[in-house]
Design a protein around this motif. Structure first.
Motif, PDB file in Angstrom:
ATOM      1  N   GLY A 100      36.658  75.814   5.817  1.00 36.25           N
ATOM      2  CA  GLY A 100      35.779  76.971   5.721  1.00 36.25           C
ATOM      3  C   GLY A 100      34.496  76.730   4.952  1.00 36.25           C
ATOM      4  N   LEU A 101      34.178  75.479   4.654  1.00 39.74           N
ATOM      5  CA  LEU A 101      32.960  75.175   3.905  1.00 39.74           C
ATOM      6  C   LEU A 101      31.756  75.086   4.843  1.00 39.74           C
ATOM      7  N   LEU A 102      30.579  75.383   4.307  1.00 39.09           N
ATOM      8  CA  LEU A 102      29.327  75.361   5.074  1.00 39.09           C
ATOM      9  C   LEU A 102      28.710  73.968   5.009  1.00 39.09           C
ATOM     10  N   MET A 103      29.186  73.065   5.819  1.00 39.26           N
ATOM     11  CA  MET A 103      28.696  71.686   5.829  1.00 39.26           C
ATOM     12  C   MET A 103      27.372  71.659   6.568  1.00 39.26           C
ATOM     13  N   ARG A 104      26.287  71.268   5.867  1.00 41.50           N
ATOM     14  CA  ARG A 104      24.949  71.397   6.438  1.00 41.50           C
ATOM     15  C   ARG A 104      24.204  70.093   6.660  1.00 41.50           C
ATOM     16  N   GLY A 105      24.815  68.957   6.366  1.00 44.26           N
ATOM     17  CA  GLY A 105      24.103  67.712   6.618  1.00 44.26           C
ATOM     18  C   GLY A 105      24.870  66.510   6.116  1.00 44.26           C
ATOM     19  N   ILE A 106      24.479  65.359   6.669  1.00 41.24           N
ATOM     20  CA  ILE A 106      25.071  64.089   6.286  1.00 41.24           C
ATOM     21  C   ILE A 106      23.938  63.078   6.121  1.00 41.24           C
ATOM     22  N   PHE A 107      23.986  62.339   5.026  1.00 35.72           N
ATOM     23  CA  PHE A 107      23.035  61.260   4.807  1.00 35.72           C
ATOM     24  C   PHE A 107      23.775  59.987   4.451  1.00 35.72           C
ATOM     25  N   THR A 108      23.396  58.908   5.123  1.00 35.46           N
ATOM     26  CA  THR A 108      23.936  57.600   4.792  1.00 35.46           C
ATOM     27  C   THR A 108      22.978  56.943   3.816  1.00 35.46           C
ATOM     28  N   LYS A 109      23.527  56.388   2.737  1.00 36.90           N
ATOM     29  CA  LYS A 109      22.690  55.666   1.779  1.00 36.90           C
ATOM     30  C   LYS A 109      22.279  54.336   2.398  1.00 36.90           C
ATOM     31  N   PRO A 110      21.050  53.896   2.168  1.00 31.37           N
ATOM     32  CA  PRO A 110      19.996  54.568   1.420  1.00 31.37           C
ATOM     33  C   PRO A 110      19.354  55.687   2.245  1.00 31.37           C
ATOM     34  N   MET A 111      18.872  56.693   1.555  1.00 31.82           N
ATOM     35  CA  MET A 111      18.302  57.871   2.200  1.00 31.82           C
ATOM     36  C   MET A 111      16.783  57.819   2.132  1.00 31.82           C
ATOM     37  N   ARG A 112      16.150  58.449   3.100  1.00 26.53           N
ATOM     38  CA  ARG A 112      14.691  58.542   3.086  1.00 26.53           C
ATOM     39  C   ARG A 112      14.278  59.823   2.371  1.00 26.53           C
ATOM     40  N   THR A 113      13.301  59.705   1.491  1.00 22.12           N
ATOM     41  CA  THR A 113      12.806  60.837   0.706  1.00 22.12           C
ATOM     42  C   THR A 113      12.374  61.994   1.605  1.00 22.12           C
ATOM     43  N   ALA A 114      11.643  61.700   2.655  1.00 23.11           N
ATOM     44  CA  ALA A 114      11.146  62.762   3.543  1.00 23.11           C
ATOM     45  C   ALA A 114      12.305  63.508   4.204  1.00 23.11           C
ATOM     46  N   SER A 117      13.868  65.850   1.559  1.00 23.95           N
ATOM     47  CA  SER A 117      12.965  66.989   1.328  1.00 23.95           C
ATOM     48  C   SER A 117      13.069  67.999   2.459  1.00 23.95           C
ATOM     49  N   SER A 118      13.055  67.501   3.686  1.00 18.27           N
ATOM     50  CA  SER A 118      13.141  68.376   4.857  1.00 18.27           C
ATOM     51  C   SER A 118      14.459  69.153   4.856  1.00 18.27           C
ATOM     52  N   LEU A 119      15.559  68.463   4.567  1.00 20.86           N
ATOM     53  CA  LEU A 119      16.859  69.129   4.535  1.00 20.86           C
ATOM     54  C   LEU A 119      16.905  70.183   3.438  1.00 20.86           C
ATOM     55  N   LEU A 120      16.451  69.836   2.240  1.00 22.43           N
ATOM     56  CA  LEU A 120      16.495  70.788   1.122  1.00 22.43           C
ATOM     57  C   LEU A 120      15.625  72.007   1.418  1.00 22.43           C
ATOM     58  N   ASN A 121      14.465  71.789   1.986  1.00 23.01           N
ATOM     59  CA  ASN A 121      13.620  72.937   2.331  1.00 23.01           C
ATOM     60  C   ASN A 121      14.286  73.813   3.383  1.00 23.01           C
ATOM     61  N   GLY A 122      15.076  73.229   4.265  1.00 17.42           N
ATOM     62  CA  GLY A 122      15.807  73.995   5.269  1.00 17.42           C
ATOM     63  C   GLY A 122      16.990  74.753   4.705  1.00 17.42           C
ATOM     64  N   LEU A 123      17.501  74.321   3.554  1.00 18.24           N
ATOM     65  CA  LEU A 123      18.645  75.001   2.937  1.00 18.24           C
ATOM     66  C   LEU A 123      18.237  76.301   2.255  1.00 18.24           C
ATOM     67  N   VAL A 124      17.001  76.420   1.913  1.00 19.59           N
ATOM     68  CA  VAL A 124      16.530  77.598   1.198  1.00 19.59           C
ATOM     69  C   VAL A 124      16.782  78.840   2.027  1.00 19.59           C
ATOM     70  N   GLY A 125      17.511  79.773   1.414  1.00 14.63           N
ATOM     71  CA  GLY A 125      17.773  81.038   2.077  1.00 14.63           C
ATOM     72  C   GLY A 125      18.955  81.003   3.026  1.00 14.63           C
ATOM     73  N   THR A 126      19.659  79.832   3.132  1.00 12.24           N
ATOM     74  CA  THR A 126      20.797  79.755   4.047  1.00 12.24           C
ATOM     75  C   THR A 126      22.101  79.981   3.336  1.00 12.24           C
ATOM     76  N   ALA A 127      22.059  80.084   2.019  1.00  9.19           N
ATOM     77  CA  ALA A 127      23.306  80.236   1.257  1.00  9.19           C
ATOM     78  C   ALA A 127      23.844  81.640   1.365  1.00  9.19           C
TER      79      ALA A 127
END
Length: 127
Positions: A100-114, A117-127
């Protein structure tokens, strides 16, 4: 306290620092933790609006944290980061969703900064 609060758990302190910097640039207050005990304590007091979980955590793993978060009735978006291969990451995501968790993305290390940033900006207001 900001309405954008990101809780991070990663066993690599330098990853926490990088994620903190990116998230703060996106307007988040950030709490970065290195252990499951720190994470659980911070979850209760910091009240995150988004969470980033590394699957490899000392003395536990991300799947155990997903179980704990489900028991807490966590209703905020969760992003997985890890050095594991894509099959493991997809399985972990499905396990989180099954609990029942809201899984919103997966990143494999190493991650790209951009990408972060894009994912975090998309999370705003989705909680």
């Amino acid at each position: 306290m900001s309405d954008k609060r990101l809780l991070i758990i990663d066993d690599e302190p330098e990853v926490g620092v990088i994620l903190r910097q990116i998230a703060e640039e996106c307007g988040f207050d950030v709490e970065a933790t290195l252990s499951a005990d720190e994470f659980r304590a911070a979850y209760s007091t910091f009240r995150p609006t988004a969470i980033i979980v590394d699957l490899a955590v000392p003395n536990t793993d991300g799947i155990q944290l997903f179980r704990w978060l489900a028991d807490q009735h966590c209703a905020v978006p969760i992003v997985i980061i890890s050095g594991f291969d894509d099959k493991v990451l997809e399985s972990a995501k499905r396990l989180g969703e099954a609990r029942g968790l809201l899984m919103r993305g997966i990143f494999t290390k190493p991650m790209r900064t951009a990408d972060i940033s894009s994912l975090l900006n998309g999370l705003v207001g989705t909680a």
